[in-house]
Structures are given as C-alpha cells and as structure tokens.
Write a protein that holds these residues in place. Structure first.
Motif, PDB file in Angstrom:
ATOM      1  N   LEU A 198       0.848  -1.183   0.000  1.00  0.00           N
ATOM      2  CA  LEU A 198       0.000   0.000   0.000  1.00  0.00           C
ATOM      3  C   LEU A 198       0.889   1.242   0.000  1.00  0.00           C
ATOM      4  O   LEU A 198       2.098   1.153   0.228  1.00  0.00           O
ATOM      5  CB  LEU A 198      -0.917   0.025   1.222  1.00  0.00           C
ATOM      6  N   LYS A 199       0.289   2.382  -0.264  1.00  0.00           N
ATOM      7  CA  LYS A 199       1.013   3.639  -0.096  1.00  0.00           C
ATOM      8  C   LYS A 199       0.957   3.998   1.383  1.00  0.00           C
ATOM      9  O   LYS A 199      -0.094   3.877   2.025  1.00  0.00           O
ATOM     10  CB  LYS A 199       0.374   4.742  -0.944  1.00  0.00           C
ATOM     11  N   LEU A 200       2.075   4.462   1.917  1.00  0.00           N
ATOM     12  CA  LEU A 200       2.144   4.661   3.368  1.00  0.00           C
ATOM     13  C   LEU A 200       3.181   5.729   3.699  1.00  0.00           C
ATOM     14  O   LEU A 200       4.251   5.787   3.091  1.00  0.00           O
ATOM     15  CB  LEU A 200       2.524   3.348   4.056  1.00  0.00           C
ATOM     16  N   PHE A 201       2.840   6.575   4.668  1.00  0.00           N
ATOM     17  CA  PHE A 201       3.719   7.652   5.107  1.00  0.00           C
ATOM     18  C   PHE A 201       3.593   7.734   6.625  1.00  0.00           C
ATOM     19  O   PHE A 201       2.548   8.123   7.148  1.00  0.00           O
ATOM     20  CB  PHE A 201       3.260   8.957   4.446  1.00  0.00           C
ATOM     21  N   ILE A 202       4.650   7.333   7.363  1.00  0.00           N
ATOM     22  CA  ILE A 202       4.613   7.293   8.830  1.00  0.00           C
ATOM     23  C   ILE A 202       5.603   8.316   9.382  1.00  0.00           C
ATOM     24  O   ILE A 202       6.756   8.371   8.951  1.00  0.00           O
ATOM     25  CB  ILE A 202       4.976   5.896   9.364  1.00  0.00           C
ATOM     26  N   VAL A 203       5.161   9.105  10.343  1.00  0.00           N
ATOM     27  CA  VAL A 203       6.007  10.144  10.941  1.00  0.00           C
ATOM     28  C   VAL A 203       6.194   9.869  12.430  1.00  0.00           C
ATOM     29  O   VAL A 203       5.215   9.805  13.191  1.00  0.00           O
ATOM     30  CB  VAL A 203       5.392  11.539  10.748  1.00  0.00           C
ATOM     31  N   ASP A 204       7.451   9.677  12.812  1.00  0.00           N
ATOM     32  CA  ASP A 204       7.836   9.539  14.225  1.00  0.00           C
ATOM     33  C   ASP A 204       7.106   8.396  14.948  1.00  0.00           C
ATOM     34  O   ASP A 204       7.023   8.395  16.178  1.00  0.00           O
ATOM     35  CB  ASP A 204       7.598  10.849  14.988  1.00  0.00           C
ATOM     36  N   ALA A 234       0.517  -1.795  13.823  1.00  0.00           N
ATOM     37  CA  ALA A 234       0.550  -2.817  12.774  1.00  0.00           C
ATOM     38  C   ALA A 234       1.180  -2.268  11.494  1.00  0.00           C
ATOM     39  O   ALA A 234       1.937  -2.969  10.817  1.00  0.00           O
ATOM     40  CB  ALA A 234      -0.863  -3.311  12.488  1.00  0.00           C
ATOM     41  N   LEU A 235       0.891  -1.017  11.165  1.00  0.00           N
ATOM     42  CA  LEU A 235       1.481  -0.393   9.974  1.00  0.00           C
ATOM     43  C   LEU A 235       2.995  -0.243  10.128  1.00  0.00           C
ATOM     44  O   LEU A 235       3.754  -0.459   9.170  1.00  0.00           O
ATOM     45  CB  LEU A 235       0.841   0.972   9.722  1.00  0.00           C
ATOM     46  N   ILE A 236       3.439   0.123  11.327  1.00  0.00           N
ATOM     47  CA  ILE A 236       4.880   0.241  11.585  1.00  0.00           C
ATOM     48  C   ILE A 236       5.540  -1.128  11.452  1.00  0.00           C
ATOM     49  O   ILE A 236       6.609  -1.260  10.837  1.00  0.00           O
ATOM     50  CB  ILE A 236       5.129   0.841  12.979  1.00  0.00           C
ATOM     51  N   ALA A 237       4.913  -2.149  12.018  1.00  0.00           N
ATOM     52  CA  ALA A 237       5.464  -3.508  11.920  1.00  0.00           C
ATOM     53  C   ALA A 237       5.514  -3.971  10.468  1.00  0.00           C
ATOM     54  O   ALA A 237       6.474  -4.628  10.041  1.00  0.00           O
ATOM     55  CB  ALA A 237       4.618  -4.468  12.756  1.00  0.00           C
ATOM     56  N   LEU A 238       4.501  -3.612   9.686  1.00  0.00           N
ATOM     57  CA  LEU A 238       4.484  -3.958   8.267  1.00  0.00           C
ATOM     58  C   LEU A 238       5.650  -3.299   7.543  1.00  0.00           C
ATOM     59  O   LEU A 238       6.343  -3.947   6.748  1.00  0.00           O
ATOM     60  CB  LEU A 238       3.159  -3.512   7.641  1.00  0.00           C
ATOM     61  N   PHE A 239       5.881  -2.022   7.828  1.00  0.00           N
ATOM     62  CA  PHE A 239       6.998  -1.325   7.173  1.00  0.00           C
ATOM     63  C   PHE A 239       8.325  -1.987   7.532  1.00  0.00           C
ATOM     64  O   PHE A 239       9.167  -2.222   6.659  1.00  0.00           O
ATOM     65  CB  PHE A 239       7.032   0.153   7.571  1.00  0.00           C
ATOM     66  N   GLU A 240       8.523  -2.266   8.809  1.00  0.00           N
ATOM     67  CA  GLU A 240       9.790  -2.865   9.243  1.00  0.00           C
ATOM     68  C   GLU A 240      10.006  -4.232   8.585  1.00  0.00           C
ATOM     69  O   GLU A 240      11.132  -4.581   8.203  1.00  0.00           O
ATOM     70  CB  GLU A 240       9.831  -2.993  10.769  1.00  0.00           C
ATOM     71  N   SER A 241       8.933  -5.006   8.440  1.00  0.00           N
ATOM     72  CA  SER A 241       9.039  -6.305   7.809  1.00  0.00           C
ATOM     73  C   SER A 241       9.436  -6.165   6.338  1.00  0.00           C
ATOM     74  O   SER A 241      10.326  -6.875   5.845  1.00  0.00           O
ATOM     75  CB  SER A 241       7.701  -7.049   7.921  1.00  0.00           C
TER      76      SER A 241
END
Length: 329
Positions: A198-204, A234-241
């Motif tokens: 997916l498109k995703l943008f996570i800040v801090d 869950a989104l942070i964990a997805l990015f790290e994976s």
C-alpha cells in the motif's frame, strides 16, 4: 537575513550592506552603487535613519554612514531569540496537550478521513514539517503530486527518511536512477521491493497517512490519517518487515578484501538486476543501451566465474560486491 531579523525590505538591506562596506557615501554615490533612482535612495536612507541603522556624518551632513552592525543588530537579534524561545515553550506545551488528548481518543477518533488530492498533499506537507526523528515511506504509483515528498530542510534538522520504492516504478522510469541518487545524497535511505502492499507515510511512529488507491477519479481520492493505536503499530510492523526484505540501493563500488573488484557502473547494474529490473529498464535508468547492459552483465559473470544470472546473484552475495555501502538503520 537582515530583512528577516529587522523587517527591512531587500532594497533597504542592500543599502545598509553597502554602507557597512564604505566609510560614508552620499545619496548620489549610493544610487550609482545600487543602480537605482536617487529619489528612491533618499527615501531608503530616511527609513534607515529612523531605525537608527544609518546616521549623517558629523563633518558633512550630506553623507551617510552605517551604524556599527554589532550595536545595530544585537538588540533585534536578542528580541528574536527571546521570541523563538517563547514559541518553543508554547510548542512544547501544546505538544504535551495534544499527546494527552491523543491517548484519550476513542475508537472512532483514531482514524480521520482526508478527502481530495490537494488536501492529502497539504496534510503530508504539514506532518512532514513537524517530524522530529524519522519518516518511513512506501512509494507506490500513482503519485498524488510530482516529485518526492522529501524535504531537505527536514533532513537538515536530523530527521531520517527510510523509503521503499516499488520496482514497477523504476521500470517506468519514475523515480529515475538520478532521482534516487540525489535523494540519497541529501540523506534519504532508499531500498527497492518487488512490490509494496500500500502507499504509506509514517512520521515519528505517531501518525500515518494511508492514501486510498481504489478510485480512478482523482477528484474522489482520499486517505486515512491514523493516530496512535494498534492499527498504527501494525502499519509500523508492516513497514519494518518489508524493510528487512527489500534490496539495498547501492550506487558505488567499494574495496572488498579478497574479492575481484567491480566499478560503479557494475555495482549499479547489479543493484537494479537483483531488484528484478529487465535489461531494457536498467538501460533506461542508466541512460545507456541494452547492448551495453548485457555486455556488462556478461563481464560480471566472467569476473565471478559463473554461467548464468542466478549464479551471479548468489556469487554477488558471496563476494560481498554490494556490501561496500550500508544504508544502516
């Protein structure tokens, strides 16, 4: 900038700078130096005199001299510093209030809906400028805006960007190889994946924007703004994976002990090849011909003493050819 600190116009700031560099000058002489009308210079000098930045010479009142910069600028600089300190205190206070309110959000308040591409761009810009530590980004077509969302001023503050680019975008030439090199030069850390979910943008680790790709009508485009909650975790964990699985983007060769050397172009071809790009896409990205790419791949296979591209990938890892650079964590 003088115009920022003292509230001067660009013309007033330029006039003061020139007067600082000379002992004194007449309005006529200043007009010649600045290249503008003498009446305009007279008006500028009058305003600078009112602010205590210039004074008439004692021996000749037709000449003007600049006030010493240290004396002229110290007071407004101190005032500006005090204003910034007060603003920071207010920001910290508001931030604490916001965090407390966030912890108290109910289930219906942890996700907001953003409507329209313009609103998405505006919100992305706002949360990016407010970043303190790290921004994590999945890059997937289509773009809602041209260029990447990386802000050099944010990077200069020490905020780290980690970006995973979907391979299909490189196949299409956007972003280009040069775009990624430029982004890396400013401090952005880039990896390549076969696909991103997916498109995703996570800040801090505190906010995420998830643009929705279902609508083909840009006017109906939307995004989810996710606050601190289990969904954000869950989104942070997805990015790290996905980050761990993605291919590092290596652009230059380095010295690897006890291994045959390859040059920068060989390194770049290997990076794109292992990311899954076709020979044509690699040639487009590196602005060369397919024939050159194929010849260079054959040379790499000969250097590694292998017979096919699958073996080349294995021996690339064994020889440490793509370990000269490390994008780190």
């Amino acid at each position: 900038m003088l115009s920022d600190v003292l509230g001067l116009t660009p013309e007033e700031a330029d006039t003061y700078r020139i007067l600082v560099s000379v002992a004194s000058a007449t309005p006529t002489g200043l007009a010649e130096l600045i290249g503008c009308d003498i009446r305009q210079v007279v008006g500028i000098l009058g305003r600078l005199e009112d602010q205590g930045l210039v004074a008439r010479s004692l021996g000749d009142t037709t000449r003007f001299a600049a006030a010493p910069p240290a004396a002229a600028l110290r007071a407004p600089l101190s005032q500006r510093q005090n204003e910034l300190n007060l603003a920071k205190l207010e920001l910290d206070s508001l931030d604490e209030i916001y965090r407390a309110a966030t912890l108290g959000r109910g289930a219906a308040e942890v996700v907001d809906v953003i409507h329209g591409p313009e609103a998405i761009r505006e919100r992305l810009g706002h949360i990016q400028l407010g970043a303190r530590k790290e921004i994590m980004n999945f890059v997937k077509a289509p773009f809602f805006s041209s260029g990447n969302m990386t802000d050099d001023a944010v990077i200069e503050r020490g905020v780290r960007y980690r970006v995973i680019v979907e391979r299909a975008m490189l196949d299409g030439g956007a972003p280009s190889f040069d775009d990624i090199i430029q982004a890396r030069a400013t401090g952005e850390v880039v990896r390549i994946a076969d696909s991103v979910p997916l498109k995703l943008f996570i800040v801090d680790g505190e906010l995420a924007i998830v643009p929705l790709l279902g609508s083909t009508n840009a006017a109906k485009a939307g995004a989810l703004l996710v606050h601190k909650c289990s969904l954000l975790d869950a989104l942070i964990a997805l990015f790290e994976s996905e980050w761990e699985k993605a291919t590092q983007f290596i652009t230059s060769a380095g010295a690897v002990q006890n291994a045959p050397a390859i040059d920068d172009m060989g390194t770049q071809i290997l990076t794109l090849l292992l990311a899954g790009l076709t020979d044509q896409a690699i040639a487009t990205q590196l602005r060369t011909s397919v024939r050159t790419v194929q010849r260079r791949i054959r040379l790499l296979m000969d250097t590694a003493k292998v017979h096919n591209r699958m073996q080349l990938g294995f021996h690339t890892a064994r020889l440490g050819w793509l370990e000269a650079e490390h994008d780190g964590r």
